[in-house]
Design an enzyme around this catalytic site. Structure first.
Site, mmCIF file in Angstrom:
data_model
loop_
_atom_site.group_PDB
_atom_site.id
_atom_site.type_symbol
_atom_site.label_atom_id
_atom_site.label_comp_id
_atom_site.label_asym_id
_atom_site.label_seq_id
_atom_site.Cartn_x
_atom_site.Cartn_y
_atom_site.Cartn_z
ATOM 1 N N SER A 1 13.174 4.648 75.881
ATOM 2 C CA SER A 1 14.417 3.878 75.965
ATOM 3 C C SER A 1 14.575 2.922 74.777
ATOM 4 O O SER A 1 14.669 3.360 73.652
ATOM 5 C CB SER A 1 14.434 3.145 77.309
ATOM 6 O OG SER A 1 15.682 2.552 77.528
ATOM 7 N N ASP B 1 17.699 5.964 74.074
ATOM 8 C CA ASP B 1 18.030 7.150 74.880
ATOM 9 C C ASP B 1 19.468 7.093 75.407
ATOM 10 O O ASP B 1 19.858 7.918 76.234
ATOM 11 C CB ASP B 1 17.035 7.346 76.025
ATOM 12 C CG ASP B 1 17.093 6.244 77.074
ATOM 13 O OD1 ASP B 1 17.520 5.121 76.747
ATOM 14 O OD2 ASP B 1 16.719 6.516 78.232
ATOM 15 N N ASP C 1 21.353 5.371 77.405
ATOM 16 C CA ASP C 1 21.898 5.096 78.739
ATOM 17 C C ASP C 1 22.605 3.744 78.747
ATOM 18 O O ASP C 1 23.227 3.363 79.733
ATOM 19 C CB ASP C 1 20.839 5.207 79.859
ATOM 20 C CG ASP C 1 19.620 4.358 79.617
ATOM 21 O OD1 ASP C 1 19.541 3.682 78.565
ATOM 22 O OD2 ASP C 1 18.717 4.373 80.477
HETATM 23 MG MG MG Z 1 17.597 3.303 77.814
#
Ligand code: MG
Length: 453
Positions: free
Chosen positions: A100, A243, A245
């Protein structure tokens, strides 16, 4: 109302994360693959972000999965929400190799359930027990699983985002995209271009050394993005973590927008169309609640962590409630109509649609939100649990919520003191309408903690 946190040994709030070659080894990742394949027999989709260790670690998780008889579909490099979208309803599970927003030397793994959500606590504890027992049954020679490489599947996700917006809605809007050399290099530019926006990019090649900025989209790291927003005359800039998100925004004047404010703006936009419930952790700004209330919507709070937000959204819907959206105050927003996980590419697309509707500069829309001032601090200590108990006693005359740590409500504001799930830290957050009020309680709490260490 919200889900409760359960103690795990290996997995944190968002999967396993550690320094590669030190605590995160291919041996461990293969064991996770063996355990996951034992728990979720069938077809498993795997993917990775742009980290240098990704290819070695994805090979390890695939080896484990196939060795216990799972068929593996390797979707290559893509955002975590893209893999979640692909898994949803089509696979028996998923595994994403990612750390992440952590620094480049880290990597990790997130486990995805067949419905596309991150694995919950109870199932993760079951998975951990399989990892620690180290006694899975390997498949016989003629039952070992197969592998197929299907990198084009990422386009299913791009199409999945686009179907929520009218064609050409972004025409006339200019956007600068900063994927930070992470997993969104292949997706957010494609999504926003297809919406009709004119795009410019920075840090838009995949590179696990992260030469442009760290994977965490911090205000300091996004200075070049701000400069480019001003230079191009763009309506906004958007940046992702490694990543993708999460999405954070820069306004048309080049100013960094604190993530709770973009969350509140999007809540206002979506609640205008539909009343219902917003689900968010106790660490989120009360701007969300104030904006939701104005429009006849309500907020349900959960422990900190997107899995608790997603699980609570599911539970509320099962009870017959209308859930509008979920999200965290760090730019990780969950769009119910799209999928039950945080999605940075979808957030960028929603911002385009919001500006197309409002027809006002982003800075002006942000300035119209109610006033809010937040202070955050983390203090290193191994004595966190005892400190929390003493603080509970000190503030016993105020209403205290213990969904996650202790959240003290005072007139005009609140404070949250909670333990980090992964490090020996106490985290403190204080929010009031004014800086003066916030500073007073903040200094008092920090003083109390330092005296207790
Ligand atoms: Mg993330």
């Amino acid at each position: 109302m919200g889900a409760k946190k359960l103690e795990k040994k290996l997995f944190g709030t968002n999967g396993v994360r550690a320094v590669v070659g030190k605590d995160l080894t291919p041996q461990l990742v293969m064991k996770i693959g063996l355990a996951l394949g034992t728990m979720r027999k069938g077809r498993i989709a795997v993917g990775m972000d742009s980290r240098t260790s990704g290819p070695a670690l994805i090979a390890a998780v695939k080896a484990g999965l196939m060795a216990v008889g799972c068929d593996v579909v390797d979707c290559g490099m893509l955002p975590t929400p893209a893999l979640q979208y692909i898994v949803k309803g089509n696979f028996d599970g998923g595994a994403m190799i990612t750390a992440s927003h952590n620094p480049p030397e880290y990597n990790g793994i997130k486990i995805i359930e067949p419905d596309g959500t991150e694995m919950g606590d109870e199932e993760t504890i079951e998975l951990e027990s399989l990892i620690f027992l180290d006694s899975v049954s390997l498949a016989k020679w003629d039952e070992v699983g197969s592998e197929s490489i299907e990198k084009e599947r990422v386009h299913e996700y791009v199409a999945g985002v686009l179907k929520h917006f009218p064609q050409g809605i972004g025409t006339g809007i200019k956007v600068v995209i900063d994927p930070g050399c992470g997993a969104a290099v292949s997706t957010t530019p494609e999504i926003l271009s297809a919406m009709g926006t004119q795009i410019f990019t920075i840090n838009s090649h995949a590179d696990g050394h992260f030469p442009g900025r760290l994977p965490e989209p911090s205000e300091a790291g996004l200075k070049p993005l701000s400069t480019l927003v001003i230079a191009t005359g763009a309506s906004f800039g958007v940046a992702h973590d490694g990543d993708a998100d999460r999405a954070v925004f820069i306004d048309e004047k080049g100013a960094f927008i604190e993530e709770n404010k973009s969350f509140a703006l999007i809540v206002r936009y979506l609640c205008n169309a539909q009343k219902g419930v917003i689900v968010t952790p106790v660490s989120t700004s009360n701007l969300i609640e104030r904006v939701a209330k104005e429009l006849g919507s309500t907020v349900v709070y959960t422990p900190v962590g997107s899995i608790y937000v997603a699980r609570t959204m599911i539970n509320l819907e099962n009870e017959g409630q209308i859930v509008v959206m979920g999200g965290e105050g760090n730019g990780g927003l969950i769009y119910r109509e799209h999928q039950l996980c945080r999605d940075g590419g979808m957030s960028a697309a929603v911002m385009v649609a919001l500006l197309a509707k409002e027809k006002k500069p982003l800075s002006e829309l942000i300035s119209r939100l109610p006033p809010s001032f937040m202070l955050k601090e983390k203090i290193t200590t191994n004595n966190g649990t005892a400190i929390l108990e003493k603080l509970r006693d000190i503030y016993k005359n105020y209403p205290i919520d213990d969904t996650d740590g202790i959240r003290i409500t005072v007139r005009n504001g609140w404070a949250l003191i909670r333990l980090s799930g992964t490090e020996p830290l106490v985290r403190v957050m204080v929010e009031f309408e004014t800086k003066e009020e916030a500073s007073t309680l903040y200094n008092e709490i920090i003083g109390n903690i330092k005296a207790l260490i």
